[in-house]
Design a protein around this motif. Sequence first.
Motif, PDB file in Angstrom:
ATOM      1  N   GLU A 180       0.923  -1.240  -0.040  1.00  0.00           N
ATOM      2  CA  GLU A 180       0.003   0.057  -0.080  1.00  0.00           C
ATOM      3  C   GLU A 180       0.717   1.126   0.094  1.00  0.00           C
ATOM      4  OE1 GLU A 180      -3.421   2.310   2.668  1.00  0.00           O
ATOM      5  OE2 GLU A 180      -3.009   0.199   3.194  1.00  0.00           O
ATOM      6  N   ILE A 181       1.927   1.487   0.602  1.00  0.00           N
ATOM      7  CA  ILE A 181       2.685   2.495   0.926  1.00  0.00           C
ATOM      8  C   ILE A 181       3.701   2.414  -0.331  1.00  0.00           C
ATOM      9  CG2 ILE A 181       4.754   3.147   1.958  1.00  0.00           C
ATOM     10  CD1 ILE A 181       3.865   1.973   4.643  1.00  0.00           C
ATOM     11  N   CYS A 182       3.946   1.641  -1.070  1.00  0.00           N
ATOM     12  CA  CYS A 182       4.912   1.603  -2.207  1.00  0.00           C
ATOM     13  C   CYS A 182       4.098   1.909  -3.401  1.00  0.00           C
ATOM     14  CB  CYS A 182       5.605   0.287  -2.344  1.00  0.00           C
ATOM     15  SG  CYS A 182       6.947   0.043  -1.170  1.00  0.00           S
ATOM     16  N   SER A 183       2.738   1.700  -3.013  1.00  0.00           N
ATOM     17  CA  SER A 183       1.954   2.236  -4.440  1.00  0.00           C
ATOM     18  C   SER A 183       1.848   3.587  -4.432  1.00  0.00           C
ATOM     19  CB  SER A 183       0.399   1.483  -4.072  1.00  0.00           C
ATOM     20  OG  SER A 183      -0.196   2.123  -3.195  1.00  0.00           O
ATOM     21  N   GLU A 184       2.255   4.200  -3.388  1.00  0.00           N
ATOM     22  CA  GLU A 184       2.107   5.803  -3.725  1.00  0.00           C
ATOM     23  C   GLU A 184       3.586   6.387  -3.568  1.00  0.00           C
ATOM     24  OE1 GLU A 184      -0.273   7.901  -0.502  1.00  0.00           O
ATOM     25  OE2 GLU A 184      -1.494   6.127  -0.092  1.00  0.00           O
ATOM     26  N   ILE A 185       4.605   5.802  -3.020  1.00  0.00           N
ATOM     27  CA  ILE A 185       6.068   6.482  -3.046  1.00  0.00           C
ATOM     28  C   ILE A 185       7.029   5.404  -2.894  1.00  0.00           C
ATOM     29  CG2 ILE A 185       6.033   6.427  -0.425  1.00  0.00           C
ATOM     30  CD1 ILE A 185       6.977   9.352  -0.715  1.00  0.00           C
ATOM     31  N   LYS A 186       8.270   5.694  -3.096  1.00  0.00           N
ATOM     32  CA  LYS A 186       9.376   4.653  -3.227  1.00  0.00           C
ATOM     33  C   LYS A 186      10.219   5.183  -1.917  1.00  0.00           C
ATOM     34  CE  LYS A 186       8.738   2.462  -7.171  1.00  0.00           C
ATOM     35  NZ  LYS A 186       8.265   1.179  -7.236  1.00  0.00           N
ATOM     36  N   PRO A 187       9.918   4.480  -0.715  1.00  0.00           N
ATOM     37  CA  PRO A 187      10.301   4.673   0.636  1.00  0.00           C
ATOM     38  C   PRO A 187      11.946   4.554   0.567  1.00  0.00           C
ATOM     39  CG  PRO A 187       9.233   2.545   0.671  1.00  0.00           C
ATOM     40  CD  PRO A 187       9.041   3.099  -0.671  1.00  0.00           C
ATOM     41  N   LEU A 188      12.584   3.849  -0.282  1.00  0.00           N
ATOM     42  CA  LEU A 188      13.963   3.533  -0.388  1.00  0.00           C
ATOM     43  C   LEU A 188      14.548   4.592  -0.740  1.00  0.00           C
ATOM     44  CD1 LEU A 188      14.275  -0.471  -1.195  1.00  0.00           C
ATOM     45  CD2 LEU A 188      14.491   0.773   1.082  1.00  0.00           C
ATOM     46  N   ALA A 189      14.058   5.401  -1.580  1.00  0.00           N
ATOM     47  CA  ALA A 189      14.565   6.560  -1.972  1.00  0.00           C
ATOM     48  C   ALA A 189      14.908   7.573  -0.968  1.00  0.00           C
ATOM     49  CB  ALA A 189      13.479   7.257  -3.229  1.00  0.00           C
ATOM     50  N   TYR A 190      14.209   7.622   0.045  1.00  0.00           N
ATOM     51  CA  TYR A 190      14.225   8.514   1.131  1.00  0.00           C
ATOM     52  C   TYR A 190      15.006   8.081   2.328  1.00  0.00           C
ATOM     53  CZ  TYR A 190      10.417  10.866  -1.338  1.00  0.00           C
ATOM     54  OH  TYR A 190       9.872  11.608  -2.223  1.00  0.00           O
ATOM     55  N   LEU A 191      15.334   6.576   2.524  1.00  0.00           N
ATOM     56  CA  LEU A 191      15.661   6.001   3.755  1.00  0.00           C
ATOM     57  C   LEU A 191      17.229   6.703   3.972  1.00  0.00           C
ATOM     58  CD1 LEU A 191      15.489   4.227   5.887  1.00  0.00           C
ATOM     59  CD2 LEU A 191      16.362   2.344   4.556  1.00  0.00           C
ATOM     60  N   GLN A 192      18.259   6.677   3.062  1.00  0.00           N
ATOM     61  CA  GLN A 192      19.583   7.128   3.384  1.00  0.00           C
ATOM     62  C   GLN A 192      19.593   8.477   3.902  1.00  0.00           C
ATOM     63  OE1 GLN A 192      22.434   4.857   3.547  1.00  0.00           O
ATOM     64  NE2 GLN A 192      23.148   6.771   4.179  1.00  0.00           N
ATOM     65  N   ASP A 193      18.658   9.459   3.215  1.00  0.00           N
ATOM     66  CA  ASP A 193      18.776  10.766   3.789  1.00  0.00           C
ATOM     67  C   ASP A 193      18.354  10.663   5.418  1.00  0.00           C
ATOM     68  OD1 ASP A 193      19.620  11.816   1.534  1.00  0.00           O
ATOM     69  OD2 ASP A 193      17.622  12.625   0.748  1.00  0.00           O
ATOM     70  N   TYR A 194      17.149   9.904   5.518  1.00  0.00           N
ATOM     71  CA  TYR A 194      16.888   9.681   6.961  1.00  0.00           C
ATOM     72  C   TYR A 194      17.908   9.403   7.922  1.00  0.00           C
ATOM     73  CZ  TYR A 194      14.574   8.321  11.295  1.00  0.00           C
ATOM     74  OH  TYR A 194      14.325   7.882  12.343  1.00  0.00           O
ATOM     75  N   LEU A 195      18.441   8.145   7.530  1.00  0.00           N
ATOM     76  CA  LEU A 195      19.669   7.581   8.315  1.00  0.00           C
ATOM     77  C   LEU A 195      20.934   8.488   8.697  1.00  0.00           C
ATOM     78  CD1 LEU A 195      19.940   4.190   6.609  1.00  0.00           C
ATOM     79  CD2 LEU A 195      18.710   4.801   8.801  1.00  0.00           C
ATOM     80  N   HIS A 196      20.967   9.617   7.713  1.00  0.00           N
ATOM     81  CA  HIS A 196      22.119  10.406   7.733  1.00  0.00           C
ATOM     82  C   HIS A 196      21.502  11.823   8.686  1.00  0.00           C
ATOM     83  CE1 HIS A 196      24.640  13.884   6.388  1.00  0.00           C
ATOM     84  NE2 HIS A 196      25.466  13.053   6.444  1.00  0.00           N
ATOM     85  N   HIS A 197      20.779  12.255   8.428  1.00  0.00           N
ATOM     86  CA  HIS A 197      20.071  13.553   8.899  1.00  0.00           C
ATOM     87  C   HIS A 197      18.815  13.707   9.182  1.00  0.00           C
ATOM     88  CE1 HIS A 197      19.913  14.327   4.539  1.00  0.00           C
ATOM     89  NE2 HIS A 197      18.882  14.789   4.943  1.00  0.00           N
ATOM     90  N   GLY A 198      17.743  12.545   9.322  1.00  0.00           N
ATOM     91  CA  GLY A 198      16.493  12.902   9.422  1.00  0.00           C
ATOM     92  C   GLY A 198      15.927  12.770  10.967  1.00  0.00           C
TER      93      GLY A 198
END
Length: 393
Positions: A180-198
């Motif tokens: 359901e989530i991946c039908s709206e967005i690609k979460p992995l495209a944001y994960l590295q940014d979160y791990l670094h500074h989110g």
Amino acid sequence: MEAFFRTHKYLVEHLGTPVRRELMDEIDWNKPLIGIKGSRGVGKTTFLLQYAKENFGTDRSCLYINLNHFYFTERKLRDFATEFWQKGGKTLLIDQVFKYPDWSEELRYCYENLHNLKIVFTGSSVMRLKEENPYLSGLVESYNLRGFSFREFLNLMAGTNFRSYKLEEILTSHKEIAKEICSEIKPLAYLQDYLHHGFYPFFLEKRNFSENLLKTMNMMLEVDVVFLKQIEQSYLSKLRKLLYLLAVNAPAAPNVSQLAKEINTSRATIVNYIKYLKDARLLNMLYVEGEDFPKKPSVVYMHNTNLMYPIRPAKVDQQAVRETFFYNTLHKDNKLNKSLEKGFQFVVNQSLQFQVGDRMMKIKDMKDHYYAIDDTEIGKDNMIPLWLLGFLY
């Protein structure tokens, strides 16, 4: 007092609130005395002002004050609160309460004498409001404000509005939820940014994040550990070195004897200092089931992944990042212990064995054995995408 009302009005009217924190709906706001703890940088001031904006606007029945103000070196908090109450004040929001001497006695006075006045205050994560404070024991409702979850970061950056899930929901329905989530967005495209500074909301400020985080970490040591724990200032350099030595090796079992030698202090002091760093939300400690402080932890982790990058910017181990993310996101509402089963790092809630890694892990098809897998959008069976665990709050 008019100056404080003007400041309150300005702050509320100019408040930028990009993400509404879920804690806002978890707090019982009917309680007369509420304490909100959290590590430096997670947004406690913004949280207070957001509560004021949502519920009062600029109505003068609510007032935000910061006890870091020089005014409170002369004026007693109880006298200020009494004047506010006598003029019709209903809700007093007090920031940085620990900057004021005898703050707990003054809050108790307000609780007992200023009837129907609600006080909400913020404090450091190292404060023990219920266990160690005789003035407030049994009176205060205490809550913890954490940094952004991956879900909150994703909602902010992508403009989505995904809800959080309980661990039980994810274990039983992770495939459907992820689809359901991946039908709206690609979460992995944001994960590295979160791990670094989110994790820390101040990444939104137009300043160098790593330098800002290093300053914040030093403030945690200087104020949240040295000042509040009443450690002599001369020992600050030992704390800084200890944090560095633990950080460059984390996650790892601390060699207390070697650390004591390098820091030039006792083994008992090293274990106490590790606990102080944990209380300041700089480290996490993992024990085998049945053990706890004051024993030395089985494994020391950094509190969140953002803290890993400024200390060793050129060399951050990805497996360490995965495990740190897992620990940080699960331990809000779950009990974590070190697993004694080969290949597994964590036991969650005394029954669930978890291995954290990449897609190359060897999978055992066993009941109560789960795998948190990086670089995977949608899992199957007992293999859960690691990113989805960032939706637990």
